[in-house]
Design a protein around this motif. Structure first.
Motif, PDB file in Angstrom:
ATOM      1  N   TRP A 114      52.157 -20.503  16.153  1.00 59.21           N
ATOM      2  CA  TRP A 114      53.109 -19.943  15.197  1.00 59.21           C
ATOM      3  C   TRP A 114      54.479 -19.729  15.820  1.00 59.21           C
ATOM      4  CZ3 TRP A 114      52.089 -20.695  10.423  1.00 59.21           C
ATOM      5  CH2 TRP A 114      50.758 -20.847  10.038  1.00 59.21           C
ATOM      6  N   THR A 115      54.518 -19.310  17.072  1.00 60.83           N
ATOM      7  CA  THR A 115      55.806 -19.200  17.759  1.00 60.83           C
ATOM      8  C   THR A 115      56.407 -20.581  17.964  1.00 60.83           C
ATOM      9  OG1 THR A 115      55.225 -17.109  18.817  1.00 60.83           O
ATOM     10  CG2 THR A 115      56.912 -18.451  19.899  1.00 60.83           C
ATOM     11  N   ALA A 118      57.816 -21.758  14.703  1.00 61.66           N
ATOM     12  CA  ALA A 118      59.026 -21.021  14.357  1.00 61.66           C
ATOM     13  C   ALA A 118      60.200 -21.385  15.262  1.00 61.66           C
ATOM     14  CB  ALA A 118      58.767 -19.517  14.447  1.00 61.66           C
ATOM     15  N   SER A 119      59.944 -22.162  16.307  1.00 56.43           N
ATOM     16  CA  SER A 119      60.977 -22.488  17.296  1.00 56.43           C
ATOM     17  C   SER A 119      61.405 -23.945  17.268  1.00 56.43           C
ATOM     18  CB  SER A 119      60.472 -22.139  18.703  1.00 56.43           C
ATOM     19  OG  SER A 119      60.075 -20.792  18.797  1.00 56.43           O
ATOM     20  N   LYS A 127      62.981 -25.585  10.573  1.00 60.15           N
ATOM     21  CA  LYS A 127      61.864 -25.310  11.465  1.00 60.15           C
ATOM     22  C   LYS A 127      60.577 -25.955  10.947  1.00 60.15           C
ATOM     23  CE  LYS A 127      64.384 -22.440  13.941  1.00 60.15           C
ATOM     24  NZ  LYS A 127      64.863 -22.789  15.299  1.00 60.15           N
ATOM     25  N   SER A 171      56.648 -14.430  18.247  1.00 57.43           N
ATOM     26  CA  SER A 171      57.228 -14.584  16.908  1.00 57.43           C
ATOM     27  C   SER A 171      56.229 -14.350  15.778  1.00 57.43           C
ATOM     28  CB  SER A 171      57.831 -15.987  16.752  1.00 57.43           C
ATOM     29  OG  SER A 171      58.882 -16.196  17.664  1.00 57.43           O
ATOM     30  N   ALA A 174      57.091 -11.790  13.026  1.00 55.52           N
ATOM     31  CA  ALA A 174      58.180 -12.262  12.175  1.00 55.52           C
ATOM     32  C   ALA A 174      57.694 -13.345  11.219  1.00 55.52           C
ATOM     33  CB  ALA A 174      59.327 -12.791  13.035  1.00 55.52           C
ATOM     34  N   VAL A 175      56.808 -14.210  11.684  1.00 56.33           N
ATOM     35  CA  VAL A 175      56.237 -15.255  10.829  1.00 56.33           C
ATOM     36  C   VAL A 175      55.458 -14.628   9.679  1.00 56.33           C
ATOM     37  CG1 VAL A 175      54.491 -17.086  10.759  1.00 56.33           C
ATOM     38  CG2 VAL A 175      56.164 -17.026  12.620  1.00 56.33           C
ATOM     39  N   ARG A 179      60.381 -13.170   8.343  1.00 56.61           N
ATOM     40  CA  ARG A 179      61.667 -12.830   8.974  1.00 56.61           C
ATOM     41  C   ARG A 179      62.256 -13.967   9.803  1.00 56.61           C
ATOM     42  NH1 ARG A 179      58.902  -7.912  10.569  1.00 56.61           N
ATOM     43  NH2 ARG A 179      58.978  -8.665  12.721  1.00 56.61           N
ATOM     44  N   VAL A 180      61.622 -15.152   9.795  1.00 51.63           N
ATOM     45  CA  VAL A 180      62.133 -16.270  10.591  1.00 51.63           C
ATOM     46  C   VAL A 180      63.289 -16.920   9.824  1.00 51.63           C
ATOM     47  CG1 VAL A 180      61.593 -18.502  11.636  1.00 51.63           C
ATOM     48  CG2 VAL A 180      59.892 -16.660  11.666  1.00 51.63           C
ATOM     49  N   ARG A 188      65.710 -16.897   4.896  1.00 53.33           N
ATOM     50  CA  ARG A 188      64.501 -16.655   5.673  1.00 53.33           C
ATOM     51  C   ARG A 188      63.399 -17.561   5.155  1.00 53.33           C
ATOM     52  NH1 ARG A 188      67.817 -14.717   8.198  1.00 53.33           N
ATOM     53  NH2 ARG A 188      68.014 -12.646   9.112  1.00 53.33           N
TER      54      ARG A 188
END
Length: 335
Positions: A114-115, A118-119, A127, A171, A174-175, A179-180, A188
Motif C-alpha cells: 500500500w505504501t 501510494a508512492s 499514483k 502510508s 493515509a491510504v 488522505r493520499v 485526494r
C-alpha cells in the motif's frame, strides 16, 4: 509463548541507517543486535537505495524509472531500476560476508504494497493507488519478488533459523483514510476498502516462508486490520501509542501477536539510562494486565523509526541501548 523466532529479551532495528558504507552498517547491526540482526538500508547512497526504490526493485515484470515527481512505472527497465538492483545486490554480498557462521533469526524489510502503491506513479502520472487493477498487479508482482528475495537471503546465509519479514507501511493509515494526494496535489485519492487492504497485505505477508510483521511509524495504526491480514508482529513507535489503541493492542497480544516497540528516538538525542528506556514497554504491559513473565518473550525493543537521519555514532548507541533495555524486560519486568 515460545514460538517466536527470537530468544527472550530481544532487540532489533527498524531498517534504515545513516551513511553509505553498507559493510560498516552490517558490522554494527550484527555487533549490537546478536539476537535479532537485520539487513540495513542506506538511503543516503541515492536513487534506488531508498525504501520505495528498494521495494520497486523487487517487482517482477513491472519496470520502473525515476521522474522529477518520483518513481514511475515504465515500459522497460532503465538505469534507475538497475541502480536499485545493484544496491540490493551489494547489500546481499555484504550480508553474506559479515554473517558468515551466523546462526539464528534474521530480519529483512520490504516496502509494503500500500505504501508502494501510494508512492509509485502509473505511466500517465497518477499514483498506482488510483487504479484498482494496477494495485492488484503491483501486489502480485511484489509478492513474487519478496518470495525470491527471502529465498536469496536464505541461500546467502544458510545458518538463518528463520527469517522475520517486515513490511514497511508508513502510508497505510493515509491510504485507509483517503488522505493520499492526487498527482496534481489538489485532490485526494479514494480510500482503500478494508477488505482490499487486508487482501493486499496478506498476499505479500504470506508470499514467503517467514515470520510476518508490519511496521507503521504513523499514528492511527490499524492493529486489528494487520492481525486480520496475517501479521504475527506489529512494529510501532511507543510515543504514538494512544490510550484508545490499547484495547486493540491488548487483543493482539492476547492472540499471541508480538509487539515491536520503538523506545528511543530515530535521530540524535540524549539517550536516557536503560531503566528509563524500558519504561514504556513495562507501563503498557502493566496497564494491559498481562503476566510480567511474558513481557520479554512477546515485546521486542527497537528505535522509534529508521535511523537514516541519525549520525553513525548515535545509530550505534541507539541500537545498544535497545539491546540493554531489553534485558531489563527479562530481569525486572514489573513496573
Amino acid at each position: 509463548m515460545s514460538d517466536y523466532p527470537w530468544s527472550r529479551a530481544a532487540a532489533t532495528g527498524v531498517g534504515s541507517h545513516p551513511g553509505e558504507d553498507h559493510l560498516e552498517a552490517l558490522r554494527v547491526v550484527f555487533g549490537e543486535l546478536p539476537g535479532l540482526p537485520y539487513l540495513p538500508e542506506l538511503p543516503a547512497r541515492g536513487v534506488g537505495a531508498d525504501m520505495v526504490g528498494r521495494g520497486a526493485s523487487l517487482l517482477i515484470d513491472m519496470p520502473v524509472e525515476v521522474r522529477p515527481s518520483g518513481w514511475r512505472l515504465t515500459g522497460r527497465p532503465g538505469r534507475d531500476a538497475r541502480r536499485a538492483r545493484e544496491h540490493l545486490g551489494r547489500d546481499l554480498d555484504g550480508l553474506e560476508e559479515i554473517a558468515q557462521g551466523y546462526e539464528g533469526p534474521l530480519k529483512v524489510q520490504v516496502c509494503g504494497p500500500w505504501t508502494l502503491a501510494a508512492s509509485i506513479e502509473l505511466h500517465h502520472g497518477d499514483k498506482v493507488l488510483a487504479d484498482a487493477g494496477a494495485v492488484r498487479d503491483l501486489t502480485q508482482s511484489l509478492a513474487e519478488g519478496v518470495a525470491e528475495h527471502v529465498a536469496e537471503v536464505r541461500r546467502r546465509v544458510p545458518g538463518v533459523s528463520r527469517i522475520v519479514l517486515q513490511l514497511d507501511e508508513p502510508s497505510l493509515p493515509a491510504v485507509l483514510a483517503g488522505r493520499v494526494p492526487t498527482a496534481s496535489g489538489f485532490g485526494r485519492l479514494p480510500a482503500a476498502e478494508r477488505h482490499e487492504a487486508v487482501e493486499g497485505l496478506a498476499a505479500v505477508l504470506g508470499a514467503a516462508e517467514a515470520f510476518p510483521i508490519v511496521h507503521c511509524c504513523a499514528s492511527d495504526v490499524p492493529y486489528s486490520l494487520l492481525r486480520q491480514a496475517g501479521a504475527e508482529g506489529i512494529s510501532v513507535d511507543a510515543g504514538l501509542v494512544r490510550d484508545r489503541d490499547e484495547d486493540e493492542i491488548g487483543e493482539a497480544i492476547e492472540a499471541g501477536v508480538a509487539l515491536f516497540l520503538g523506545v528511543v528516538p530515530g535521530v540524535d538525542a540524549r539517550l536516557p539510562d536503560v531503566g528509563v528506556v524500558a519504561q514504556p514497554a513495562k507501563r503498557l504491559w502493566g496497564r494491559l494486565g498481562f503476566p510480567a513473565e511474558r513481557l520479554a518473550d512477546q515485546v521486542v525493543l527497537t528505535p522509534a523509526c529508521g535511523l537514516a537521519g541519525a549520525s553513525p555514532r548515535y545509530a550505534t548507541q541507539a541500537l545498544a541501548r535497545c539491546r540493554e533495555a531489553a534485558l531489563v524486560l527479562r530481569e525486572d519486568p514489573g513496573e
